[in-house]
Design a protein around this motif. Structure first.
Motif, PDB file in Angstrom:
ATOM      1  N   THR A 124      47.975  40.999  42.962  1.00  0.00           N
ATOM      2  CA  THR A 124      49.125  41.856  43.250  1.00  0.00           C
ATOM      3  C   THR A 124      50.607  41.266  42.895  1.00  0.00           C
ATOM      4  O   THR A 124      50.689  40.252  42.616  1.00  0.00           O
ATOM      5  CB  THR A 124      49.245  42.520  44.519  1.00  0.00           C
TER       6      THR A 124
ATOM      7  N   ARG B 276      37.576  43.855  42.250  1.00  0.00           N
ATOM      8  CA  ARG B 276      38.745  43.175  42.582  1.00  0.00           C
ATOM      9  C   ARG B 276      39.969  43.410  41.754  1.00  0.00           C
ATOM     10  O   ARG B 276      41.252  43.646  42.181  1.00  0.00           O
ATOM     11  CB  ARG B 276      38.647  41.549  43.130  1.00  0.00           C
TER      12      ARG B 276
ATOM     13  N   HIS C 287      42.476  34.194  43.999  1.00  0.00           N
ATOM     14  CA  HIS C 287      43.779  34.543  43.788  1.00  0.00           C
ATOM     15  C   HIS C 287      43.919  36.213  44.126  1.00  0.00           C
ATOM     16  O   HIS C 287      42.949  36.949  44.265  1.00  0.00           O
ATOM     17  CB  HIS C 287      44.275  34.243  42.254  1.00  0.00           C
ATOM     18  N   ASP C 288      45.245  36.334  44.481  1.00  0.00           N
ATOM     19  CA  ASP C 288      45.864  37.458  44.851  1.00  0.00           C
ATOM     20  C   ASP C 288      46.731  38.183  43.626  1.00  0.00           C
ATOM     21  O   ASP C 288      47.649  37.643  43.237  1.00  0.00           O
ATOM     22  CB  ASP C 288      46.665  37.332  45.875  1.00  0.00           C
TER      23      ASP C 288
ATOM     24  N   ALA D 224      43.326  45.510  42.843  1.00  0.00           N
ATOM     25  CA  ALA D 224      44.569  44.962  42.745  1.00  0.00           C
ATOM     26  C   ALA D 224      45.526  45.770  42.135  1.00  0.00           C
ATOM     27  O   ALA D 224      46.668  46.046  42.396  1.00  0.00           O
ATOM     28  CB  ALA D 224      44.736  43.523  42.454  1.00  0.00           C
TER      29      ALA D 224
ATOM     30  N   ASP E 163      46.784  49.022  43.975  1.00  0.00           N
ATOM     31  CA  ASP E 163      47.975  48.500  44.735  1.00  0.00           C
ATOM     32  C   ASP E 163      49.206  48.406  43.869  1.00  0.00           C
ATOM     33  O   ASP E 163      50.383  49.054  44.264  1.00  0.00           O
ATOM     34  CB  ASP E 163      47.841  47.134  45.347  1.00  0.00           C
TER      35      ASP E 163
ATOM     36  N   GLY F  13      51.423  38.656  44.967  1.00  0.00           N
ATOM     37  CA  GLY F  13      50.364  37.588  45.120  1.00  0.00           C
ATOM     38  C   GLY F  13      50.649  36.462  44.499  1.00  0.00           C
ATOM     39  O   GLY F  13      51.937  36.055  43.721  1.00  0.00           O
ATOM     40  N   ASP F  14      49.671  35.514  44.406  1.00  0.00           N
ATOM     41  CA  ASP F  14      49.999  34.188  43.760  1.00  0.00           C
ATOM     42  C   ASP F  14      49.820  34.138  42.148  1.00  0.00           C
ATOM     43  O   ASP F  14      49.706  33.262  41.585  1.00  0.00           O
ATOM     44  CB  ASP F  14      49.084  33.011  44.418  1.00  0.00           C
TER      45      ASP F  14
END
Lengths: 395, 418
Positions: free
Chosen positions: A319, A173, A316-317, A177, A180, A322-323
């Protein structure tokens, strides 16, 4: 562990960070470290509108500068500093250079310090660097399969997974991310999208580590300047303030295998001096030579309890939008690892972010960033760790 | 359990012989202590003489108290695996060619964490027993072994890469006339050698061991006189390309020191066989063996010299013979240096007085032929460079290590009419 002394650490008030510059990385280069360092220094000076003779402090970090040091570079590059340093701390170099340069500016030992790092990457130079990395490495780790850092970090990853139940997907993950993010950074070495499937099915390198857990060694350089706030204002340069910074070396030698870094010894003090809490950090730049090290930093820097980072990255995100924006330029995993410049990439990007100059990778409303460094697998673990919290100059 | 090693197919002469590659050799001076211990098959680590802290990796000062007195001591080898990895690719050719390669991190009961090779039969996170072996660079490395013996464990590819195991290998024993040759040949065959060549000088002259040798399966007797350069070259031309282990047991021995002899006749014979014979063999067989150290299951692996322990310190009753062995020992060090870059190992087996006619006047203990054969085979299986056979040799080596000058005085003191 607590500090032996009760003395309060002085703040870094008055010294600010300006002119972040990253020379676009290359997979292989026929040029030397001197060339790459000159490029970054020039880039940073140009951004600040300065001539080389106008800096009076200089610090450099590089693995491929041999037989030169910062000393040889002064004559090579035509510098005449009254404050000079050479910081061989690999991934911790950026934050450490910043700390030292800021103190020099605060005390008046120097007015403007250029902090530069850079390395070249010839065909075969990575292999040659491995063979002479450290005495403990040549005595006691490279004779064992010569996996280089891949094998060392595979051992740490294996133990971490057993201890805390993290899976390869969790590490994946982080890598996905960051890819990205890297696709938004035109200077990143990696240009192709990466899916979790790609990550899981990649060629095994040193189990459980596979291809996309490993950084791509490349050539590149990074630089920024440290000067007084008045100087920055006078020159009309966007700047970042240093809210707090820590470093620590050879922490927890009693741990039989590394599951935590030196941050754990000083992190409370860092938040105290910066007068903030982890949830007030807008973006995090960890040292990401392998995802397990980023996982370790997310815990040791206080974003979640020890052992919970796998769940944290699931929740969590990571990127840019993201958050929990993390390694917004793509980090070393996707932008490339340019030797000691890997110790600067996160901090230089963090300065860009809080000064609003990150362009395509800009995190919206980024005011406060944390950059963390980790360096030098001397034998079985990373020895140096460092972290800094920086803030926008105009809050 | 390890997969049993199968005998290699016949070599295809049209295929290129794999060039020897080596694991990394660079070590600090402190780390060479590990190599010195590995040469003798000992598991030893630095131990602080002030605070007793066991240190690893090797240091120049204690990481607990900064004492600089860090002698190497034999340490309990038990520990637990903390983590492991299988290296699938490496920038070093030696490992790239041998991948996958299993390594791990072991917490030693005695304290430090060791990065080490893992034997294939070690269980995940299991208890292990550490051993210290020379790898093909000639430097000591740590290998974690299962605590219980497992079937075919010596066939584990990582372990075999460090040892000189005779299994499936072709061995040349240079002197059929030495009384130790039949016992030695039998032990080597029992250890799994696929072929034992035995050199025989002056074939027209009968000798007691001949019949016994001829009766051993897999033994082939071939003409060889180590004092004759042409004879050595001729045999090397014939079997040099398939000699994987060479055991030089050729020996000329007569009692007496300098004054006990009237001339240099015997001394010249001793040098011809014990010193120049070794050199002739090395010049004829050495280059071919060095080029075949990566040649599969039956690669060239070791050169064995059987020497008198008095090569270390002279025994005046056999003063001139001792001198020829000292010369051979010194030459073996040169051979070791010259063979090093190929990974071909030189093992010296140091013997006390052997139980034969030429040592009849000496009191026991003497080295039995079977004990010598055991030392040679075990030394090969452990991949040693130095081994001491029999109580006299072990005792003398201990004294030599403590103080060679005291040993010389002990050796040369005249007996009080005893």
């Amino acid at each position: 562990m607590t500090r032996a002394s009760k003395r309060i650490r002085q703040s870094y008030d008055g010294a600010v960070l300006v002119a972040p510059f990253s020379t676009p990385y290359q997979r292989y280069s026929i040029d030397t470290a001197h060339w790459w360092i000159a490029k970054a220094l020039r880039g940073s000076l140009d951004a600040a509108g300065l001539k080389p003779t106008e800096i009076d402090g200089f610090t450099v970090s590089s693995f491929t500068l041999f037989p030169d040091t910062a000393v040889g570079l002064t004559q090579h590059l035509g510098l005449c500093p009254r404050w000079l340093d050479h910081i061989p701390m690999g991934g911790a170099s950026g934050v450490v250079a910043m700390r030292r340069a800021a103190r020099a500016v605060q005390t008046g030992d120097a007015d403007i310090v250029a902090c530069v790092s850079g390395d070249t990457n010839h065909i075969d130079s990575f292999r040659q660097m491995l063979s002479s990395f450290s005495r403990f490495a040549s005595d006691a780790s490279y004779p064992y399969g010569y996996g280089g850092p891949n094998a060392n970090f595979a051992l740490l990853t294996d133990r971490y997974m057993q201890e805390y139940g993290a899976t390869r997907e969790d590490f994946g993950r982080i890598c996905v991310a960051q890819r990205d993010n890297a696709l938004k950074n035109p200077n990143a070495v990696m240009k192709k999208p990466l899916s979790l499937d790609d990550y899981m099915n990649a060629r095994p390198i040193s189990d459980p580590i596979a291809l996309f857990d490993c950084v791509m060694p490349c050539a590149g350089s990074e630089a920024f300047l440290v000067m007084s706030e008045e100087e920055a204002v006078k020159r009309n340069l966007p700047f970042a303030r240093i809210s707090g910074a820590i470093e620590r070396h050879n922490a927890h030698p009693e741990d039989p295998i590394q599951l935590r870094g030196g941050w754990t010894m000083d992190i409370d003090e860092l938040y105290d001096t910066a007068q903030c809490t982890p949830d007030q950090i807008d973006l995090l730049q960890t040292y990401d030579d392998y995802p397990v090290i980023s996982i370790m930093q997310i815990e040791d820097l206080g974003f979640c309890p020890k052992g919970d980072a796998a769940q944290f990255v699931r929740d969590h995100d990571l990127t840019i939008e993201g958050d929990f924006p993390h390694n917004t330029s793509g980090g070393q995993l996707s932008a490339g690892q340019a030797g000691a410049a890997g110790g600067f990439i996160g901090l230089v990007e963090a300065i860009r972010q809080v000064t609003g100059k990150a362009g395509p990778t800009q995190v919206k409303d980024a005011k406060r960033a944390m950059a963390s460094g980790f360096g030098m697998i001397n034998y079985d673990r990373g020895v140096c760790s460092a972290a800094a919290i920086i803030q926008a100059g105009d809050p | 359990m390890s997969t049993a090693l199968t005998p290699p197919p016949r070599k295809n002469p049209q295929k290129r012989t794999v060039s020897p590659t080596r694991p990394p050799e660079t070590r600090s001076r402190a780390a060479m202590g590990l190599s010195a211990a590995a040469a003798e098959g000992r598991f030893a680590l630095q131990c602080c003489s002030e605070c007793d802290r066991v240190q690893y990796p090797p240091r120049d000062a204690c990481c607990n108290c900064l004492s600089t007195e860090l002698p190497w001591k034999n340490i309990s080898p038990n520990g637990t695996i903390l983590a492991e990895t299988t290296v699938q690719t490496s920038t070093k050719l030696y490992f790239r060619e041998r991948a996958p390669w299993r390594t791990g991190s072991v917490k030693l009961d005695a304290g430090p964490t060791l990065i080490c090779h893992l034997h294939g039969d070690c269980e995940r996170n299991g208890r292990v027993k550490m051993i210290n072996r020379l790898d093909r660079s000639g430097q000591g490395v740590l290998l974690a072994m299962p605590q219980e013996r497992s079937p075919n464990m010596e066939d584990d590819p990582q372990l075999r890469a460090m040892t000189s195991d005779p299994k499936h290998r072709r061995v040349l024993i240079t002197d059929a006339r030495n009384p130790n040759s039949p016992t030695l040949a039998k032990a080597i065959v029992e250890a799994g050698a696929s072929m034992v060549f035995i050199g025989e000088g002056e074939s027209w002259r009968p000798y007691p061991e001949q019949k016994e040798l001829a009766a051993i399966d897999k033994v082939e007797i071939l003409p060889l006189d180590v004092t004759d350069t042409l004879s050595v070259q001729r045999l090397a031309g014939e079997i040099g390309g398939k000699t994987d282990i060479l055991i030089n047991n050729a020996r000329f021995v007569r009692p007496g020191g300098v004054l006990a002899r009237g001339d240099t006749g015997f001394a010249r014979d001793e040098m011809e066989v014990n010193y120049l014979g070794l050199m002739r063999l090395a010049q004829a067989f050495g280059p071919g063996m060095c080029s075949r150290t990566s040649d599969g299951v039956n690669s060239a692996v070791a050169w064995v010299n059987i020497l008198s322990v008095h090569a270390l310190s002279n025994a005046p009753d056999y003063g001139c013979f001792s001198a020829s062995n000292a010369a051979a020992r010194s030459l073996s060090q040169s051979m070791r240096a010259e063979f090093r870059s190929s990974g071909l190992r030189v093992m010296n087996v140091y013997c006390g007085p052997t139980d034969d006619d030429w040592h009849q006047p000496l009191p026991p203990p003497k080295v039995l032929l079977s004990a010598l054969a055991r030392s040679v085979v075990q030394g090969l299986k452990d991949g040693l460079e130095e081994t001491y056979c029999g109580d006299v040799a072990k005792d003398l080596y201990e004294r030599f290590r403590q103080n060679p000058n005291v040993l010389e005085r002990e050796m040369t003191m005249g007996g009080d009419g005893a």
